[in-house]
Structure formats: structure tokens, C-alpha cells
Design a protein around this motif. Structure first.
Motif, PDB file in Angstrom:
ATOM      1  N   VAL A   1      88.714 -19.500  10.442  1.00 12.47           N
ATOM      2  CA  VAL A   1      87.563 -20.191  11.026  1.00 12.47           C
ATOM      3  C   VAL A   1      87.023 -21.229  10.050  1.00 12.47           C
ATOM      4  O   VAL A   1      86.659 -22.356  10.420  1.00 12.47           O
ATOM      5  CB  VAL A   1      86.461 -19.186  11.408  1.00 12.47           C
ATOM      6  N   GLY A   2      86.986 -20.862   8.765  1.00  7.42           N
ATOM      7  CA  GLY A   2      86.523 -21.809   7.746  1.00  7.42           C
ATOM      8  C   GLY A   2      87.389 -23.047   7.688  1.00  7.42           C
ATOM      9  O   GLY A   2      86.890 -24.170   7.575  1.00  7.42           O
ATOM     10  N   TYR A   3      88.724 -22.876   7.794  1.00  7.62           N
ATOM     11  CA  TYR A   3      89.634 -24.014   7.799  1.00  7.62           C
ATOM     12  C   TYR A   3      89.396 -24.910   9.021  1.00  7.62           C
ATOM     13  O   TYR A   3      89.410 -26.138   8.912  1.00  7.62           O
ATOM     14  CB  TYR A   3      91.084 -23.547   7.792  1.00  7.62           C
ATOM     15  N   LEU A   4      89.190 -24.271  10.189  1.00  7.80           N
ATOM     16  CA  LEU A   4      88.950 -25.039  11.413  1.00  7.80           C
ATOM     17  C   LEU A   4      87.668 -25.866  11.318  1.00  7.80           C
ATOM     18  O   LEU A   4      87.621 -27.034  11.712  1.00  7.80           O
ATOM     19  CB  LEU A   4      88.888 -24.104  12.623  1.00  7.80           C
TER      20      LEU A   4
ATOM     21  N   VAL B   1      84.715 -31.119  10.113  1.00  2.65           N
ATOM     22  CA  VAL B   1      83.934 -31.973   9.211  1.00  2.65           C
ATOM     23  C   VAL B   1      84.764 -33.177   8.769  1.00  2.65           C
ATOM     24  O   VAL B   1      84.255 -34.299   8.677  1.00  2.65           O
ATOM     25  CB  VAL B   1      83.461 -31.151   7.991  1.00  2.65           C
ATOM     26  N   SER B   2      86.063 -32.972   8.520  1.00  7.70           N
ATOM     27  CA  SER B   2      86.941 -34.070   8.114  1.00  7.70           C
ATOM     28  C   SER B   2      87.051 -35.121   9.213  1.00  7.70           C
ATOM     29  O   SER B   2      87.033 -36.326   8.947  1.00  7.70           O
ATOM     30  CB  SER B   2      88.331 -33.523   7.771  1.00  7.70           C
ATOM     31  N   LEU B   3      87.174 -34.665  10.464  1.00  8.38           N
ATOM     32  CA  LEU B   3      87.251 -35.602  11.587  1.00  8.38           C
ATOM     33  C   LEU B   3      85.931 -36.349  11.770  1.00  8.38           C
ATOM     34  O   LEU B   3      85.923 -37.561  12.060  1.00  8.38           O
ATOM     35  CB  LEU B   3      87.617 -34.855  12.868  1.00  8.38           C
TER      36      LEU B   3
ATOM     37  N   ALA C   1      77.150 -21.663   9.825  1.00 10.00           N
ATOM     38  CA  ALA C   1      77.790 -20.957  10.937  1.00 10.00           C
ATOM     39  C   ALA C   1      78.841 -19.982  10.424  1.00 10.00           C
ATOM     40  O   ALA C   1      78.967 -18.848  10.924  1.00 10.00           O
ATOM     41  CB  ALA C   1      78.423 -21.966  11.886  1.00 10.00           C
ATOM     42  N   LEU C   2      79.610 -20.385   9.417  1.00 16.22           N
ATOM     43  CA  LEU C   2      80.632 -19.497   8.847  1.00 16.22           C
ATOM     44  C   LEU C   2      79.993 -18.246   8.261  1.00 16.22           C
ATOM     45  O   LEU C   2      80.484 -17.123   8.463  1.00 16.22           O
ATOM     46  CB  LEU C   2      81.409 -20.260   7.774  1.00 16.22           C
ATOM     47  N   ASN C   3      78.876 -18.436   7.574  1.00 15.73           N
ATOM     48  CA  ASN C   3      78.186 -17.294   6.967  1.00 15.73           C
ATOM     49  C   ASN C   3      77.510 -16.422   8.020  1.00 15.73           C
ATOM     50  O   ASN C   3      77.639 -15.186   8.032  1.00 15.73           O
ATOM     51  CB  ASN C   3      77.156 -17.807   5.954  1.00 15.73           C
TER      52      ASN C   3
END
Length: 369
Positions: free
Chosen positions: A39-42, A47-49, A69-71
Motif C-alpha cells: 500500500v505504501g508503494y502504491l 504522489v509521483s504521478l 493514510a498509511l499510518n
């Protein structure tokens, strides 16, 4: 999305928030079967996009929201901003740092691209201005000087001029005026092409009429050349822009007259071609093909690919000229969805071939007037 949409700061913040929220909701549906690191990678990809399309502040908002959100949603204990494992603290910290660095670097890269584009645009504009000034100082000064000098001579009251001399001076004024008009027209036409202002007005055109009108206009420039016109008497009318076609043929014939020796032959041929399916007895593609050739020196083989470049002048060209004529021909041809090719003839000289895929109207189908 529309670029205008992304220019609004409010819209950018909305896109940033909704993108992170959408990915968070989708991942929440499968939270039990995927690892929170995925999920963190997604979210990092999101964010990169965002960094590619948005400004720095909306991207930073997306980075902060994605870390929260990840946390809050995916790291146990769920729905709290509390982390028990040291490796999860490190993961979240590194995620946030990577997201921020990615956003900042991408934003700096975009700013650098914009700066380079502005610099290139300014350099191109400066080159355009310098070339135009050079053209004005060389190409326009000569005919203007001829006009002013001839008028000054005609106005001198203490000099008795013969009728023959007066006619010669009037002829010089006319020739200089025509040359001046040609150069100014080319400068204006190039400005129209550069601004994308060209909008062809297609109507039924008699190309044969255009050719003869151009040859009459250029009778002085081509008086030392042999002009050969080969056009079918029953050539149909073509749906083209009369003004643009006249300028195209004028520039090509004028170019031939200026870059070939005295006595050279300039040939103009206009054909009607049809790509037909003889089995089905139908006409597929109707073409107007115009070929303008000469038996002069031709183009330097190593430079022929640059013939249609703006302001390009061949190393062997005589002094003068703006290098605009052929680039205007190419621009006007393509504006009518036509194509133009240039090649050297085997026995010397140049061959320009223009092809237009157009509607045609047979002359014998017109009512008698």
C-alpha cells in the motif's frame, strides 16, 4: 485532463486529495490480503504521478495525506496515529522523506524545463528579429533606394530628361516596387505561418488561370528565361485556396528565375491524377499534381534537405535573399493538406513536385455562360 483544469490552485488541491482518498479506499477493500508495505508503494506512485502534473504545494499535501493514510488505516493498531514497531516508524519516516524528495525534485525538474523552454523561445525570437532586421537592411534597402533615386531624378527641374530616360526611370520604379512588395509579402506570410493564423479558404480554382497570371506578373523577372507551360486544356477545377496557390507558384517560379543562369528553361506542368480501382470501376483518390522544374544548377546534394528550412540560405547562393520563399511554399502547401518534394534532375536542375488530394469539378460539367 484539460491543462486549463490544472491551472486552478483549487482544482489542484482537489485532485491531490481525491487521488490519495481513492487509492486509500481501494486498498482498504483488500487490506486483509495485501501487505501494508505494498500500500505504501502504491501511495508513493500516486504522489509521483501528482508531482508530474501539479504544483509543489498540492503535491506536498498529497505526500502528507498519503503518509497519514498509511499510518491511520493500514498500520496496526488500525485507525490510530500510533505505531508500535520501530521498523514501521522507520518505514513511515522514510516513506514521507522519499515522497517529499520526489515531489521537490520533480517540481525543480519542471521549473528547469520551463526555464529552458523560455530561454529557447527567446533565442528563437532573437534569431527571428536579427534575421528580419538583416533582411530589412539588405533586401528592402535596395529597392527603396532605387525608387527614391528614380523619383529624385524625375523631380529635378534643372535636368532635361528624354522620353526614353523617363520611361526607363518609371520602369525602374515599377520593378523596385514589385520586388519590395514581394519581400514584404514574404515577411507577412511567414508571420502568419509562425502564428498559426493560416486558415485556407477552399473554393473551386482554375489552376491553369493561376499559372498564367503568375507568369504574367513575373514577366520582367523571367524575360531572360524560357518558360514552358504544359497544362491539359480540359484540366478540371480543384477545390483549393486561390490566394495560397498563387503565392506558392509565384515563389517557386521566382526562385527558379533567381537561381538559374540566363537562357535556362523553367517548366510548369499541372496534371490531374486518379488512383482508381478498375475492378470496381470507382475513383478512389483524386489528385492535383503541379511540377515546376528547371535545367539550372540544381541544389547542393549535401544541403538539399535544408531547402525548406526558415531563413536557410545555401552556401553557394548569391548575395541577398531572405531564405523565406521555399519555407512559405511548404507551409502554404501543408496548410491545404498537400505535400511537396524536391529533387535534383539527373541532367541538371531542380524539380519541385506538389501533390494535393482534392475534390475536382470537370470543366465540361459547368453550364455554359
Amino acid at each position: 485532463m484539460d491543462k486549463l483544469f490544472f491551472k486552478s490552485a483549487k482544482n489542484q488541491y482537489a485532485v491531490s486529495f481525491s487521488s490519495v482518498a481513492l487509492v486509500t479506499i481501494l486498498c482498504l477493500l483488500v487490506r486483509d490480503i495485501i501487505d501494508y508495505r505494498i500500500v505504501g508503494y502504491l501511495l508513493l506512485v500516486v504522489v509521483s504521478l501528482l508531482a508530474i502534473f501539479l504544483e509543489i504545494k498540492p503535491v506536498l499535501l498529497g505526500a502528507v495525506l498519503s503518509a497519514l493514510a498509511l499510518n491511520f488505516v493500514f498500520i496496526k493498531p488500525y485507525f490510530t496515529l500510533h505505531i508500535d514497531k520501530p521498523e514501521d516508524i522507520l518505514l513511515l519516516f522514510m516513506y514521507f522523506i522519499i515522497a517529499l524528495i520526489n515531489a521537490v525534485l520533480t517540481n525543480n525538474f519542471k521549473r528547469m524545463q520551463r526555464a529552458i523552454h523560455i530561454k529557447e523561445t527567446r533565442a528563437s525570437t532573437l534569431k527571428l528579429y536579427n534575421t528580419l532586421l538583416d533582411s530589412l537592411s539588405h533586401e528592402l534597402r535596395t529597392p527603396i533606394a532605387a525608387i527614391v533615386g528614380s523619383i529624385d531624378t524625375l523631380q529635378q527641374k534643372n535636368v532635361n530628361l528624354t522620353q526614353e530616360t523617363q520611361q526607363k526611370l518609371h520602369s525602374e520604379i515599377e520593378k523596385a516596387s514589385m520586388k519590395l512588395n514581394y519581400q514584404v509579402e514574404n515577411l507577412l506570410n511567414m508571420s502568419r505561418l509562425e502564428s498559426g493564423y493560416i486558415q485556407p479558404k477552399l473554393d473551386w480554382c482554375d489552376v491553369k488561370e493561376i499559372v498564367y497570371n503568375v507568369c504574367n506578373r513575373l514577366s520582367e523577372e523571367t524575360k531572360n528565361h524560357k518558360i514552358v507551360i504544359n497544362i491539359d486544356e480540359n484540366l478540371p477545377l480543384f477545390k483549393l485556396d486561390y490566394g495560397l496557390m498563387e503565392q506558392i507558384i509565384y515563389n517557386l517560379v521566382y526562385n527558379s528565375s533567381q537561381h538559374t543562369p540566363k537562357g535556362a528553361t523553367v517548366s510548369i506542368q499541372v496534371k490531374y491524377e486518379v488512383d482508381a480501382d478498375y475492378d470496381l470501376h470507382i475513383d478512389l483518390i483524386k489528385k492535383c499534381v503541379i511540377t515546376i522544374s528547371d535545367d539550372g544548377y540544381g541544389f547542393p546534394p549535401e544541403e538539399i534537405d535544408k531547402a525548406f528550412d526558415k531563413f536557410y540560405r545555401f552556401k553557394t547562393s548569391k548575395t541577398g535573399g531572405t531564405g523565406l520563399g521555399l519555407s512559405i511554399v511548404k507551409g502554404f502547401t501543408e496548410a491545404q493538406n498537400g505535400t511537396i518534394t524536391l529533387q535534383n534532375a539527373e541532367d541538371g536542375g531542380a524539380i519541385f513536385e506538389l501533390t494535393f488530394v482534392v475534390d475536382c469539378l470537370p470543366v465540361n460539367s459547368l453550364p455554359n455562360e
